[in-house]
Every structure is written in structure tokens, then in C-alpha cells.
Design a protein around this motif. Structure first.
Motif, PDB file in Angstrom:
ATOM      1  N   SER A  72      37.404  28.291  39.279  1.00  0.00           N
ATOM      2  CA  SER A  72      37.892  26.940  38.964  1.00  0.00           C
ATOM      3  C   SER A  72      36.753  25.923  39.010  1.00  0.00           C
ATOM      4  O   SER A  72      36.764  24.932  38.271  1.00  0.00           O
ATOM      5  CB  SER A  72      38.979  26.520  39.962  1.00  0.00           C
ATOM      6  N   MET A  75      35.065  26.129  35.774  1.00  0.00           N
ATOM      7  CA  MET A  75      35.877  25.372  34.813  1.00  0.00           C
ATOM      8  C   MET A  75      35.535  23.885  34.925  1.00  0.00           C
ATOM      9  O   MET A  75      35.214  23.204  33.946  1.00  0.00           O
ATOM     10  CB  MET A  75      37.369  25.606  35.132  1.00  0.00           C
ATOM     11  N   ARG A 100      45.531  24.054  33.740  1.00  0.00           N
ATOM     12  CA  ARG A 100      44.530  23.590  34.712  1.00  0.00           C
ATOM     13  C   ARG A 100      43.384  22.873  33.985  1.00  0.00           C
ATOM     14  O   ARG A 100      42.901  21.839  34.432  1.00  0.00           O
ATOM     15  CB  ARG A 100      44.003  24.775  35.531  1.00  0.00           C
ATOM     16  N   VAL A 143      41.440  29.679  26.730  1.00  0.00           N
ATOM     17  CA  VAL A 143      41.300  30.776  27.698  1.00  0.00           C
ATOM     18  C   VAL A 143      41.275  32.106  26.942  1.00  0.00           C
ATOM     19  O   VAL A 143      42.180  32.383  26.144  1.00  0.00           O
ATOM     20  CB  VAL A 143      42.463  30.753  28.711  1.00  0.00           C
ATOM     21  N   ALA A 145      41.243  35.311  28.344  1.00  0.00           N
ATOM     22  CA  ALA A 145      42.186  36.261  28.956  1.00  0.00           C
ATOM     23  C   ALA A 145      43.113  35.455  29.863  1.00  0.00           C
ATOM     24  O   ALA A 145      42.712  35.066  30.954  1.00  0.00           O
ATOM     25  CB  ALA A 145      41.441  37.329  29.745  1.00  0.00           C
ATOM     26  N   THR A 147      45.402  35.059  32.443  1.00  0.00           N
ATOM     27  CA  THR A 147      45.825  35.898  33.558  1.00  0.00           C
ATOM     28  C   THR A 147      47.290  35.670  33.922  1.00  0.00           C
ATOM     29  O   THR A 147      47.916  36.519  34.547  1.00  0.00           O
ATOM     30  CB  THR A 147      44.924  35.605  34.777  1.00  0.00           C
ATOM     31  N   ASP A 172      37.169  30.012  28.698  1.00  0.00           N
ATOM     32  CA  ASP A 172      37.398  30.590  30.028  1.00  0.00           C
ATOM     33  C   ASP A 172      37.373  32.108  29.897  1.00  0.00           C
ATOM     34  O   ASP A 172      38.200  32.683  29.190  1.00  0.00           O
ATOM     35  CB  ASP A 172      38.768  30.115  30.546  1.00  0.00           C
ATOM     36  N   VAL A 174      37.185  34.075  32.826  1.00  0.00           N
ATOM     37  CA  VAL A 174      37.243  34.492  34.236  1.00  0.00           C
ATOM     38  C   VAL A 174      37.755  35.928  34.337  1.00  0.00           C
ATOM     39  O   VAL A 174      37.173  36.753  35.044  1.00  0.00           O
ATOM     40  CB  VAL A 174      38.103  33.527  35.075  1.00  0.00           C
ATOM     41  N   THR A 175      38.824  36.232  33.612  1.00  0.00           N
ATOM     42  CA  THR A 175      39.404  37.570  33.733  1.00  0.00           C
ATOM     43  C   THR A 175      38.819  38.563  32.728  1.00  0.00           C
ATOM     44  O   THR A 175      38.801  39.758  32.971  1.00  0.00           O
ATOM     45  CB  THR A 175      40.948  37.482  33.624  1.00  0.00           C
ATOM     46  N   GLN A 197      35.482  37.749  41.144  1.00  0.00           N
ATOM     47  CA  GLN A 197      36.448  38.623  41.830  1.00  0.00           C
ATOM     48  C   GLN A 197      37.414  39.329  40.900  1.00  0.00           C
ATOM     49  O   GLN A 197      38.378  39.917  41.344  1.00  0.00           O
ATOM     50  CB  GLN A 197      37.232  37.818  42.869  1.00  0.00           C
ATOM     51  N   LYS A 198      37.168  39.244  39.601  1.00  0.00           N
ATOM     52  CA  LYS A 198      38.081  39.932  38.690  1.00  0.00           C
ATOM     53  C   LYS A 198      37.370  41.186  38.177  1.00  0.00           C
ATOM     54  O   LYS A 198      37.118  42.080  38.972  1.00  0.00           O
ATOM     55  CB  LYS A 198      38.572  38.945  37.654  1.00  0.00           C
TER      56      LYS A 198
HETATM   57  C1  LIG Z   1      41.454  33.375  38.329  1.00  0.00           C
HETATM   58  C2  LIG Z   1      41.292  32.499  37.145  1.00  0.00           C
HETATM   59  C3  LIG Z   1      40.746  31.209  37.219  1.00  0.00           C
HETATM   60  C4  LIG Z   1      40.420  30.532  38.511  1.00  0.00           C
HETATM   61  O1  LIG Z   1      39.484  31.164  39.249  1.00  0.00           O
HETATM   62  P1  LIG Z   1      39.443  30.978  40.848  1.00  0.00           P
HETATM   63  O2  LIG Z   1      38.357  31.932  41.199  1.00  0.00           O
HETATM   64  O3  LIG Z   1      40.786  31.346  41.358  1.00  0.00           O
HETATM   65  O4  LIG Z   1      39.078  29.569  41.135  1.00  0.00           O
HETATM   66  C5  LIG Z   1      40.564  30.511  36.042  1.00  0.00           C
HETATM   67  N1  LIG Z   1      40.912  31.020  34.860  1.00  0.00           N
HETATM   68  C6  LIG Z   1      41.470  32.251  34.741  1.00  0.00           C
HETATM   69  C7  LIG Z   1      41.843  32.769  33.405  1.00  0.00           C
HETATM   70  C8  LIG Z   1      41.678  33.014  35.888  1.00  0.00           C
HETATM   71  O5  LIG Z   1      42.231  34.220  35.780  1.00  0.00           O
END
Ligand SMILES: *Cc1c(COP(=O)(O)O)cnc(C)c1O
Length: 372
Positions: A72, A75, A100, A143, A145, A147, A172, A174-175, A197-198
Motif C-alpha cells: 500500500s 501504491m 484504495r 490493478v 491482479a 486479489t 498495481d 502486488v499479487t 509477501q505474495k
Molecule cells: C495485498 C495488495 C495490496 C496491498 O498491499 P499491502 O502489502 O497489504 O499493503 C495492494 N494491491 C493488491 C492488488 C494487493 O493484493
């Protein structure tokens, strides 16, 4: 667990929307003795992290590094550095994380234009094109992926449409990063962030980011200061990539060790092999779940391999089944978020949690719990 006892939670099998299981070598790297955040050896570790992130993002972008906080914060870094008060931003929303992004755009003092798609579906490029006929945003954000819904968002057409309209493209990942292909240069992504962490399978705590030369130019031409001191890249950059590396904040040393080792493992496996593994285990899980009568939420062509979003079958209680998985089997899966709360399960097969054993353990536990 009382405070006088040693910290010792049960070992869990992490099959939720993150965090995912972490490789023992990454845990071991975290126990490496600390060195200073300006120690030449630490600077070398940071340089290696930047180099490995460029490979993973498939980019030549000079400004590629990891923000010292979770996804985040990555982001927020992207929006806060690219937007100034009064700018317009078009945010594509098809789940929690698009929401978000929208919240952050408004907090930056920018004008938010939202393009919504139903949860469980991707954004249609023609809808982006149409939206851009009646606005002139500085950036378009989406985004890759989602999540919260398990949807894989195709990016290439929307990138083209965004650049045709003269806007920056912000994504984004992240995933997605480390689980499916993310091609920052080929797809002309200007600003991108991820998390550790993903599918990278390190603990949460850092957020890989990368910025195109066009995005860097926009940042350098700002008329106003970035409203966040901590995330202001005009200063953070000097620590990561300045000619003289200057103190900005104390880097999370142990997390950097973890990311360094996790990225090394990703590249050692090879990106293509890693993506193929994620796909293979997704297909196995999918076969097993569909045989049990489960239905996936996204259409098959938009299903993410690392995040399996399925409808909770009729007659089963969300909290009860997930509670039993955790208590009796030490397996964590995710519940639904937002529109899908109480209606969906989100099963992660991310990074080190994408194995044949994980698939089999979960299927057999579910068969046992859900046996009528
Ligand atoms: C997990 C996630 C986030 C946020 O990441 P955090 O590490 O929880 O702050 C943002 N975007 C996506 C698509 C996510 O899966």
C-alpha cells in the motif's frame, strides 16, 4: 500465549491472499547479523536488489527499487509523487484495490474520475477509451491482479489507449509480480508497484516500485512538494541511487536481506519456470475444486493462477469452514472482501505456497470438512 512464554505460534500453511509461505533460506537470511544502512556492503546489497528487481519487472528503468513499507505504501508512493493538487486521474475500479487507489487520489488533492466494472470481471479497454473522450487525466491507474476478485486484467490495449490520450500508465502488480508475466517495458507501464509477501514469498515489509523516464520527468517538473515526507522520491532517490548515498531513513536491514534472498531464488528458478509452476498448480487445484462442485468467480480466461476466487457452495458456513481449516489443519485461506464478504473464498497459490503438496493438502482437508 502469555508474555512470559517464548513466541511460538503453530507453523501454518499459508494459502490465503498473502502472506505466502516463505522459503527457509529467506528466513535464514533474515537472521544475518545487522550491518549499517550506509555500510558499503549494504549499499551493494541495495544495488543487487535494484538489479534483480529490473529483471523481475523486465525493465531497464533506472528508478527501480523497494519502498520501505508494504504494498500500500508503494501504491501511495506512485500517486503522491505523480499527482499534484488539481490534477485529474482516471482510476479503473473492479475490486478492493482499485477502491484504495481512488481514496489515495483524493487524498493527494487530485480530481478522481472512476471507471467501474462489475466485481469479478476485468475492465473493458473500450470503456477506458470512451472515458478518455470526456476527460484529460495525467494518469490512468489499474490493478493487474485484483486479489479481491481473482481477476487477471489484460493491460496492453489499455496501455496503448492511455498513451494515445497523453497520460501516464500506473499499474498495481502486488499479487501478479513473480507469479505471472509482468512486462514493464514492453507494456509501456510508467509507474508500477508490488509487494514482497505474495508471489515473491518474502515477509511483508517492502514494496518494489519502478518508474519510466517519462514518469521521472513528471516528478522532476513538480511545482508543489510531495505531501508525504517519507515517500517523497526526490529525497528517497538520493539514498537508493544518488551519486553520494545520503541518509534519508534507516532502511529495514533484515527485510532487505530477505528480499535479496527471495529475489535470488526467483531468478534461480527462472521466470518462465516459475510462471509455469503457478499455472500448473492452479490447474490442479481447479480440477479438484470443480470436481467437488465449486464454481470460480472470474471467467476461465481471466482467472489468476495465484489467487483462486471461488463461490462458497450453498449450505456451508464461511467462518465455520475456514475456522476448521485453521484449527484442525493449520491451513489458512482467505474469506471474501467487500462485495464478496461471506460469499467467496480466496485460495492463494503464491510463490512458495504454489506446490503440489499445498494443492493436495487443501483439497483433502476440504473434502473431509465438507463431507455431508
Ligand atoms: C495485498 C495488495 C495490496 C496491498 O498491499 P499491502 O502489502 O497489504 O499493503 C495492494 N494491491 C493488491 C492488488 C494487493 O493484493
Amino acid at each position: 500465549m502469555s508474555v512470559t512464554n517464548e513466541l511460538n505460534p503453530n507453523v501454518k500453511i499459508l494459502m490465503g491472499p498473502g502472506p505466502s509461505d516463505v522459503h527457509p533460506l529467506v528466513l535464514k537470511a533474515m537472521a544475518t547479523p545487522l550491518i549499517g544502512h550506509l555500510d558499503p556492503q549494504f549499499i551493494e546489497i541495495m544495488d543487487n536488489v535494484m538489479e534483480m528487481l529490473r529483471k523481475l519487472f523486465r525493465t531497464k528503468n533506472q528508478l527501480t527499487f523497494a519502498v520501505s513499507a508494504t504494498g500500500s505504501a508503494g501504491m501511495e508512493t506512485c500517486f503522491a509523487n505523480l499527482l499534484e493538487p488539481g490534477d485529474e486521474a482516471l482510476v479503473c475500479v473492479h475490486g478492493v484495490f482499485g477502491n484504495r487507489m481512488s481514496d489515495i487520489v483524493e487524498r493527494c488533492g487530485a480530481k478522481l474520475i472512476r471507471l467501474d466494472a462489475p466485481w469479478g470481471e476485468p475492465i473493458d479497454p473500450s470503456a477506458v477509451k470512451k472515458a478518455l473522450e470526456s476527460c484529460n487525466p495525467k494518469l490512468v491507474a489499474i490493478v493487474h491482479a485484483e486479489t479481491s476478485t481473482g481477476v487477471r486484467q489484460p493491460l496492453e490495449d489499455i496501455s496503448q489507449i492511455t498513451h494515445d490520450a497523453g497520460a501516464l500508465f500506473l499499474v498495481d502488480t502486488v499479487t501478479s509480480l513473480g507469479g505471472i508475466d509482468v512486462r514493464v517495458d514492453d507494456w509501456e507501464i510508467d509507474a508500477v508497484y508490488s509487494g514482497t509477501q505474495k508471489c515473491i514469498s518474502a515477509p511483508p515489509g517492502l514494496s518494489p516500485v519502478s518508474f519510466s523516464p517519462a514518469a521521472v520527468e513528471v516528478m522532476e517538473k513538480r511545482k508543489t512538494k510531495v505531501q508525504s515526507w517519507y515517500l517523497d522520491l526526490s529525497m528517497v532517490r538520493k539514498y537508493w541511487a544518488g551519486a553520494k548515498r545520503a541518509y534519508h531513513h534507516t532502511a529495514p536491514i533484515s527485510m532487505m536481506y530477505a528480499l535479496h534472498e527471495a529475489l535470488r531464488l526467483v531468478l534461480e528458478e527462472g521466470l518462465e519456470a516459475r510462471f509455469a509452476r503457478h499455472k500448473r498448480n492452479h490447474e490442479l487445484l481447479r480440477d479438484g475444486l470443480e470436481n467437488m462442485g465449486f464454481e470460480y468467480i472470474p471467467a476461465p480466461e481471466f482467472c489468476l493462477p495465484m489467487l483462486n476466487a471461488v463461490k462458497i457452495p450453498h449450505g456451508f458456513d464461511d467462518a465455520e469452514v475456514r475456522g476448521r481449516l485453521l484449527d484442525e489443519y493449520n491451513i489458512e485461506i482467505g474469506g471474501g472482501l467487500g462485495d464478496f464478504a461471506g460469499k467467496a473464498w480466496r485460495i492463494g497459490l503464491m510463490g512458495c505456497s504454489s506446490t503440489l503438496n499445498h494443492v493436495n493438502m487443501l483439497l483433502s482437508a476440504l473434502r473431509h470438512i465438507m463431507k455431508k
